[in-house]
Motif scaffolding. Structure first.
Motif, mmCIF file in Angstrom:
data_model
loop_
_atom_site.group_PDB
_atom_site.id
_atom_site.type_symbol
_atom_site.label_atom_id
_atom_site.label_comp_id
_atom_site.label_asym_id
_atom_site.label_seq_id
_atom_site.Cartn_x
_atom_site.Cartn_y
_atom_site.Cartn_z
ATOM 1 N N MET A 161 20.914 28.982 -13.642
ATOM 2 C CA MET A 161 20.326 30.311 -13.571
ATOM 3 C C MET A 161 18.855 30.179 -13.180
ATOM 4 O O MET A 161 18.118 29.376 -13.746
ATOM 5 C CB MET A 161 20.468 31.003 -14.932
ATOM 6 C CG MET A 161 19.766 32.336 -15.003
ATOM 7 S SD MET A 161 19.983 33.124 -16.600
ATOM 8 C CE MET A 161 21.383 34.120 -16.225
ATOM 9 N N ASP A 162 18.415 30.960 -12.223
ATOM 10 C CA ASP A 162 17.026 30.934 -11.760
ATOM 11 C C ASP A 162 16.166 31.835 -12.641
ATOM 12 O O ASP A 162 16.200 33.045 -12.530
ATOM 13 C CB ASP A 162 16.964 31.393 -10.304
ATOM 14 C CG ASP A 162 15.548 31.367 -9.755
ATOM 15 O OD1 ASP A 162 14.661 30.781 -10.411
ATOM 16 O OD2 ASP A 162 15.339 31.929 -8.676
ATOM 17 N N HIS A 163 15.396 31.205 -13.558
ATOM 18 C CA HIS A 163 14.571 31.964 -14.484
ATOM 19 C C HIS A 163 13.352 32.584 -13.817
ATOM 20 O O HIS A 163 12.777 33.533 -14.334
ATOM 21 C CB HIS A 163 14.129 31.088 -15.661
ATOM 22 C CG HIS A 163 15.262 30.724 -16.555
ATOM 23 N ND1 HIS A 163 15.852 31.622 -17.399
ATOM 24 C CD2 HIS A 163 15.930 29.555 -16.699
ATOM 25 C CE1 HIS A 163 16.826 31.022 -18.052
ATOM 26 N NE2 HIS A 163 16.901 29.772 -17.643
ATOM 27 N N SER A 164 12.945 32.068 -12.669
ATOM 28 C CA SER A 164 11.766 32.618 -12.007
ATOM 29 C C SER A 164 12.012 34.023 -11.478
ATOM 30 O O SER A 164 11.075 34.743 -11.185
ATOM 31 C CB SER A 164 11.327 31.690 -10.870
ATOM 32 O OG SER A 164 12.340 31.610 -9.883
ATOM 33 N N ALA A 165 13.260 34.425 -11.343
ATOM 34 C CA ALA A 165 13.579 35.760 -10.856
ATOM 35 C C ALA A 165 13.511 36.808 -11.968
ATOM 36 O O ALA A 165 13.658 37.990 -11.700
ATOM 37 C CB ALA A 165 14.965 35.771 -10.227
ATOM 38 N N LYS A 166 13.293 36.353 -13.201
ATOM 39 C CA LYS A 166 13.254 37.272 -14.333
ATOM 40 C C LYS A 166 11.900 37.218 -15.026
ATOM 41 O O LYS A 166 11.254 36.166 -15.059
ATOM 42 C CB LYS A 166 14.327 36.910 -15.366
ATOM 43 C CG LYS A 166 15.730 37.060 -14.872
ATOM 44 C CD LYS A 166 16.687 36.693 -15.976
ATOM 45 C CE LYS A 166 18.120 36.771 -15.490
ATOM 46 N NZ LYS A 166 19.032 36.362 -16.561
ATOM 47 N N ALA A 167 11.508 38.326 -15.601
ATOM 48 C CA ALA A 167 10.287 38.348 -16.409
ATOM 49 C C ALA A 167 10.549 37.627 -17.718
ATOM 50 O O ALA A 167 11.650 37.705 -18.279
ATOM 51 C CB ALA A 167 9.862 39.788 -16.683
#
Length: 152
Positions: free
Chosen positions: A1-7
């Motif tokens: 999961m790409d955490h950089s796409a979420k706040a």
């Protein structure tokens, strides 16, 4: 999961509590806690918690809920227990210190030294609480997350 796409969740700025009467709520909480009023605005009062606050909002819109609650951090939980006892406030069953305010808001009171919640040193100093220390258990919990070096 790409955490950089979420706040990323960072913290809680404030809690809003519904009460029937802001003046009565300020009186009630003022008999239990030492606090500073951050401000007032149209049926609301704001209790300062350093870098956070509690927003007391007049006119309750929902029924009380004994299970939904929030944890309030204090410097001395036993002083809170004594104040509640002196006021005749019923303490809820359990291992901790839980109570309902007159409007049905459920409080769980925890002591700063015992938990991993930590205020920044500058915030503690600004609140006049820079003397507060953590238990070794709380420090160990923080250390496991890489968050303890500045407060040991």
């Amino acid at each position: 999961m790409d955490h950089s796409a979420k706040a990323r969740l960072v913290g809680i700025n404030h809690i809003a509590l519904e009460v029937d009467d802001v003046e009565a709520a300020l009186d009630f909480f003022g008999q239990i806690f030492d606090f500073t009023l951050r401000g007032r605005h149209h049926g609301m009062a704001f209790i300062d918690l350093g870098d956070q606050f509690i927003n007391l909002s007049e006119k309750r819109t929902q029924p009380p809920d004994r299970l939904r609650h929030f944890g309030l951090v204090v410097d001395d939980r036993e002083k809170v227990r004594q104040a509640l006892t002196d006021l005749g406030v019923e303490l809820l069953p359990g291992q901790g210190l839980d109570f309902l305010d007159p409007w049905g808001n459920h409080f769980q009171v925890v002591q700063y030294q015992d938990i991993q919640f930590t205020k920044a040193p500058d915030v503690l100093r600004g609140m006049g609480l820079d003397h507060l220390k953590k238990t070794s258990e709380a420090l160990d919990e923080l250390a496991r997350k890489g968050m303890a070096p500045d407060i040991r």
